[in-house]
Design a protein around this motif. Structure first.
Motif, PDB file in Angstrom:
ATOM      1  N   CYS A 123       0.819  -1.230  -0.055  1.00 38.03           N
ATOM      2  CA  CYS A 123      -0.085  -0.072  -0.090  1.00 38.03           C
ATOM      3  C   CYS A 123       0.920   1.291   0.051  1.00 38.03           C
ATOM      4  CB  CYS A 123      -0.928  -0.148   1.280  1.00 38.03           C
ATOM      5  SG  CYS A 123      -1.872   1.760   1.494  1.00 38.03           S
ATOM      6  N   LEU A 124       0.624   2.121  -0.936  1.00 39.33           N
ATOM      7  CA  LEU A 124       1.611   3.299  -1.074  1.00 39.33           C
ATOM      8  C   LEU A 124       1.571   4.027   0.112  1.00 39.33           C
ATOM      9  CD1 LEU A 124       3.106   5.411  -2.715  1.00 39.33           C
ATOM     10  CD2 LEU A 124       1.138   6.328  -3.760  1.00 39.33           C
ATOM     11  N   PHE A 125       0.172   4.328   0.722  1.00 44.02           N
ATOM     12  CA  PHE A 125       0.257   5.290   1.706  1.00 44.02           C
ATOM     13  C   PHE A 125       0.527   4.649   3.128  1.00 44.02           C
ATOM     14  CE2 PHE A 125      -3.347   8.257  -0.118  1.00 44.02           C
ATOM     15  CZ  PHE A 125      -2.550   8.895  -1.262  1.00 44.02           C
ATOM     16  N   CYS A 126       0.449   3.264   3.184  1.00 42.90           N
ATOM     17  CA  CYS A 126       1.305   2.744   4.222  1.00 42.90           C
ATOM     18  C   CYS A 126       2.651   2.982   4.340  1.00 42.90           C
ATOM     19  CB  CYS A 126       0.918   1.203   4.245  1.00 42.90           C
ATOM     20  SG  CYS A 126      -0.763   0.720   5.004  1.00 42.90           S
TER      21      CYS A 126
ATOM     22  N   ARG B 292       1.391  16.965   1.403  1.00 42.59           N
ATOM     23  CA  ARG B 292       0.883  17.572   0.137  1.00 42.59           C
ATOM     24  C   ARG B 292       0.663  16.518  -1.204  1.00 42.59           C
ATOM     25  NH1 ARG B 292       0.943  22.908   0.638  1.00 42.59           N
ATOM     26  NH2 ARG B 292       2.354  23.083   2.388  1.00 42.59           N
ATOM     27  N   ASP B 293      -0.023  16.648  -1.888  1.00 43.39           N
ATOM     28  CA  ASP B 293      -0.487  15.874  -3.059  1.00 43.39           C
ATOM     29  C   ASP B 293       0.446  16.295  -4.078  1.00 43.39           C
ATOM     30  OD1 ASP B 293      -3.403  14.237  -4.059  1.00 43.39           O
ATOM     31  OD2 ASP B 293      -1.968  14.785  -5.789  1.00 43.39           O
ATOM     32  N   ILE B 294       0.808  14.943  -4.514  1.00 40.01           N
ATOM     33  CA  ILE B 294       2.010  15.135  -5.597  1.00 40.01           C
ATOM     34  C   ILE B 294       1.268  15.557  -6.961  1.00 40.01           C
ATOM     35  CG2 ILE B 294       1.619  12.941  -6.815  1.00 40.01           C
ATOM     36  CD1 ILE B 294       4.820  12.258  -6.583  1.00 40.01           C
ATOM     37  N   ASP B 295       0.013  15.534  -7.067  1.00 42.09           N
ATOM     38  CA  ASP B 295      -0.514  16.336  -8.586  1.00 42.09           C
ATOM     39  C   ASP B 295      -1.602  17.365  -8.082  1.00 42.09           C
ATOM     40  OD1 ASP B 295      -1.327  16.595 -10.948  1.00 42.09           O
ATOM     41  OD2 ASP B 295      -2.376  14.754 -11.230  1.00 42.09           O
TER      42      ASP B 295
ATOM     43  N   PHE C  12     -13.741  12.511  -0.047  1.00 40.17           N
ATOM     44  CA  PHE C  12     -13.341  11.285   0.171  1.00 40.17           C
ATOM     45  C   PHE C  12     -13.683  10.315  -1.099  1.00 40.17           C
ATOM     46  CE2 PHE C  12     -13.818  12.596   4.302  1.00 40.17           C
ATOM     47  CZ  PHE C  12     -12.669  12.062   5.132  1.00 40.17           C
ATOM     48  N   ASN C  13     -12.882  10.144  -2.093  1.00 42.11           N
ATOM     49  CA  ASN C  13     -13.226   9.493  -3.544  1.00 42.11           C
ATOM     50  C   ASN C  13     -13.297   7.921  -2.671  1.00 42.11           C
ATOM     51  OD1 ASN C  13     -13.413  11.605  -4.968  1.00 42.11           O
ATOM     52  ND2 ASN C  13     -11.076  11.331  -5.437  1.00 42.11           N
ATOM     53  N   THR C  14     -14.462   7.417  -3.107  1.00 47.05           N
ATOM     54  CA  THR C  14     -14.919   5.854  -2.567  1.00 47.05           C
ATOM     55  C   THR C  14     -15.199   4.929  -3.695  1.00 47.05           C
ATOM     56  OG1 THR C  14     -15.484   7.205  -0.598  1.00 47.05           O
ATOM     57  CG2 THR C  14     -16.166   4.459  -1.011  1.00 47.05           C
TER      58      THR C  14
ATOM     59  N   ALA D 166     -15.905   6.524  -8.420  1.00 47.50           N
ATOM     60  CA  ALA D 166     -15.760   7.761  -7.992  1.00 47.50           C
ATOM     61  C   ALA D 166     -14.391   8.627  -8.011  1.00 47.50           C
ATOM     62  CB  ALA D 166     -16.205   7.746  -6.410  1.00 47.50           C
ATOM     63  N   GLY D 167     -13.270   7.617  -8.576  1.00 44.51           N
ATOM     64  CA  GLY D 167     -12.110   8.184  -8.742  1.00 44.51           C
ATOM     65  C   GLY D 167     -11.024   7.837  -7.811  1.00 44.51           C
ATOM     66  N   GLN D 168     -11.346   6.634  -6.904  1.00 43.49           N
ATOM     67  CA  GLN D 168     -10.299   6.422  -5.928  1.00 43.49           C
ATOM     68  C   GLN D 168      -9.426   5.571  -6.666  1.00 43.49           C
ATOM     69  OE1 GLN D 168     -11.747   4.255  -2.466  1.00 43.49           O
ATOM     70  NE2 GLN D 168     -10.129   4.489  -1.188  1.00 43.49           N
ATOM     71  N   SER D 169      -8.106   5.900  -6.307  1.00 38.61           N
ATOM     72  CA  SER D 169      -6.903   5.068  -7.043  1.00 38.61           C
ATOM     73  C   SER D 169      -5.893   4.457  -5.798  1.00 38.61           C
ATOM     74  CB  SER D 169      -6.161   6.025  -8.045  1.00 38.61           C
ATOM     75  OG  SER D 169      -5.680   7.143  -7.129  1.00 38.61           O
ATOM     76  N   VAL D 170      -6.024   5.042  -4.533  1.00 41.20           N
ATOM     77  CA  VAL D 170      -5.218   4.340  -3.660  1.00 41.20           C
ATOM     78  C   VAL D 170      -6.187   3.934  -2.505  1.00 41.20           C
ATOM     79  CG1 VAL D 170      -3.593   4.982  -1.932  1.00 41.20           C
ATOM     80  CG2 VAL D 170      -3.434   6.140  -4.138  1.00 41.20           C
ATOM     81  N   PHE D 171      -6.057   2.830  -2.107  1.00 41.00           N
ATOM     82  CA  PHE D 171      -7.105   2.014  -1.479  1.00 41.00           C
ATOM     83  C   PHE D 171      -6.773   1.994   0.123  1.00 41.00           C
ATOM     84  CE2 PHE D 171      -8.304   1.564  -5.760  1.00 41.00           C
ATOM     85  CZ  PHE D 171      -9.885   1.585  -5.674  1.00 41.00           C
TER      86      PHE D 171
ATOM     87  N   VAL E  96      -7.674   4.636   2.952  1.00 36.69           N
ATOM     88  CA  VAL E  96      -8.494   6.042   2.894  1.00 36.69           C
ATOM     89  C   VAL E  96      -7.696   7.130   3.121  1.00 36.69           C
ATOM     90  CG1 VAL E  96      -9.146   5.913   5.533  1.00 36.69           C
ATOM     91  CG2 VAL E  96     -10.720   7.098   4.191  1.00 36.69           C
ATOM     92  N   HIS E  97      -8.249   8.234   2.411  1.00 42.67           N
ATOM     93  CA  HIS E  97      -7.385   9.761   2.546  1.00 42.67           C
ATOM     94  C   HIS E  97      -8.682  10.605   2.096  1.00 42.67           C
ATOM     95  CE1 HIS E  97      -7.124   8.013  -1.452  1.00 42.67           C
ATOM     96  NE2 HIS E  97      -7.222   9.089  -1.984  1.00 42.67           N
ATOM     97  N   GLY E  98      -8.546  11.824   2.861  1.00 42.93           N
ATOM     98  CA  GLY E  98      -9.500  12.831   2.420  1.00 42.93           C
ATOM     99  C   GLY E  98      -8.302  13.832   1.789  1.00 42.93           C
ATOM    100  N   HIS E  99      -9.207  14.277   0.680  1.00 39.25           N
ATOM    101  CA  HIS E  99      -8.330  15.695   0.106  1.00 39.25           C
ATOM    102  C   HIS E  99      -8.959  16.889   0.499  1.00 39.25           C
ATOM    103  CE1 HIS E  99      -7.266  13.041  -3.970  1.00 39.25           C
ATOM    104  NE2 HIS E  99      -8.187  12.244  -3.329  1.00 39.25           N
ATOM    105  N   VAL E 100      -7.849  17.621   0.877  1.00 43.44           N
ATOM    106  CA  VAL E 100      -8.353  18.886   1.209  1.00 43.44           C
ATOM    107  C   VAL E 100      -7.833  19.868   0.147  1.00 43.44           C
ATOM    108  CG1 VAL E 100      -7.686  20.740   3.125  1.00 43.44           C
ATOM    109  CG2 VAL E 100      -7.611  18.129   3.749  1.00 43.44           C
TER     110      VAL E 100
HETATM  111  P1  AMP Z   1      -7.574   9.124  -5.074  1.00 38.96           P
HETATM  112  O1  AMP Z   1      -7.563   8.949  -6.650  1.00 38.96           O
HETATM  113  O2  AMP Z   1      -8.716   9.962  -4.744  1.00 38.96           O
HETATM  114  O3  AMP Z   1      -7.425   7.837  -4.459  1.00 38.96           O
HETATM  115  O4  AMP Z   1      -6.330   9.980  -4.486  1.00 38.96           O
HETATM  116  C1  AMP Z   1      -4.996   9.530  -4.660  1.00 38.96           C
HETATM  117  C2  AMP Z   1      -4.180  10.748  -4.723  1.00 38.96           C
HETATM  118  O5  AMP Z   1      -2.816  10.462  -4.185  1.00 38.96           O
HETATM  119  C3  AMP Z   1      -4.053  11.742  -5.975  1.00 38.96           C
HETATM  120  O6  AMP Z   1      -4.567  12.805  -5.657  1.00 38.96           O
HETATM  121  C4  AMP Z   1      -2.576  11.478  -6.208  1.00 38.96           C
HETATM  122  O7  AMP Z   1      -2.132  12.791  -6.970  1.00 38.96           O
HETATM  123  C5  AMP Z   1      -1.960  11.333  -4.941  1.00 38.96           C
HETATM  124  N1  AMP Z   1      -0.735  10.546  -4.941  1.00 38.96           N
HETATM  125  C6  AMP Z   1      -0.153   9.381  -5.503  1.00 38.96           C
HETATM  126  N2  AMP Z   1       0.902   9.114  -5.325  1.00 38.96           N
HETATM  127  C7  AMP Z   1       1.351  10.203  -4.382  1.00 38.96           C
HETATM  128  C8  AMP Z   1       2.630  10.405  -3.673  1.00 38.96           C
HETATM  129  N3  AMP Z   1       3.647   9.678  -3.746  1.00 38.96           N
HETATM  130  N4  AMP Z   1       2.812  11.547  -2.909  1.00 38.96           N
HETATM  131  C9  AMP Z   1       1.523  12.438  -2.691  1.00 38.96           C
HETATM  132  N5  AMP Z   1       0.518  12.080  -3.138  1.00 38.96           N
HETATM  133  C10 AMP Z   1       0.410  11.048  -4.128  1.00 38.96           C
END
Ligand code: AMP
Length: 120
Positions: A12-15, A37-40, A92-94, A98-103, A105-109
């Motif tokens: 898991c990337l966020f772990c 900070r979000d990378i994108d 919270f993309n779920t 809905a656009g969730q790509s990292v499974f 949980v994370h809140g986008h601020v």
């Molecule tokens: P989501 O698509 O809602 O699951 O959000 C995942 C978020 O993680 C996206 O906005 C990505 O830009 C962000 N993200 C992916 N990899 C990284 C990273 N290495 N550092 C910071 N943010 C990341």
């Protein structure tokens, strides 16, 4: 995928970010929640608030650890305010549709620009 506050998923990337194995710009580091900070970035301020424990989505976190979800929401406000924003969007993309790509949980601020509705 594990779903307990103590579980950490090696894949898991966020772990890995929580463990300090992947570099990020941290803006908050607590015992239960981190923010970075979000990378994108999709807004002038785009931060991610993430529980230390691995839970796949916000509903799973709410069921397993409501106190951590409450702290995550509080930290979302704290980090937005620290960047000078009283107004912000907490998303919270779920699920993939809905656009969730990292499974994990994370809140986008998101803050610092006029938000539109409905979101795309
Ligand atoms: P989501 O698509 O809602 O699951 O959000 C995942 C978020 O993680 C996206 O906005 C990505 O830009 C962000 N993200 C992916 N990899 C990284 C990273 N290495 N550092 C910071 N943010 C990341």
């Amino acid at each position: 995928m594990p779903d307990s506050a103590d579980a950490s998923d090696a894949d898991c990337l966020f772990c890995r970010i929580v463990a300090g194995e992947v570099p990020v710009e941290l803006v908050h580091e607590g015992d239960f929640v981190v923010a970075f900070r979000d990378i994108d970035p999709q807004a002038p301020t785009h931060l991610l608030v993430v529980p230390v424990g691995h839970h796949p989505d916000v509903a799973a976190l709410a069921a397993a650890d409501p106190a951590a979800l409450a702290e995550l929401v509080a930290v979302g406000r704290q980090v937005a305010t620290a960047e000078g924003h009283d107004d912000y969007r907490l998303v919270f993309n779920t699920g993939p549709l809905a656009g969730q790509s990292v499974f994990h949980v994370h809140g986008h601020v998101l803050a610092g620009r006029q938000m539109s509705w409905p979101p795309g």
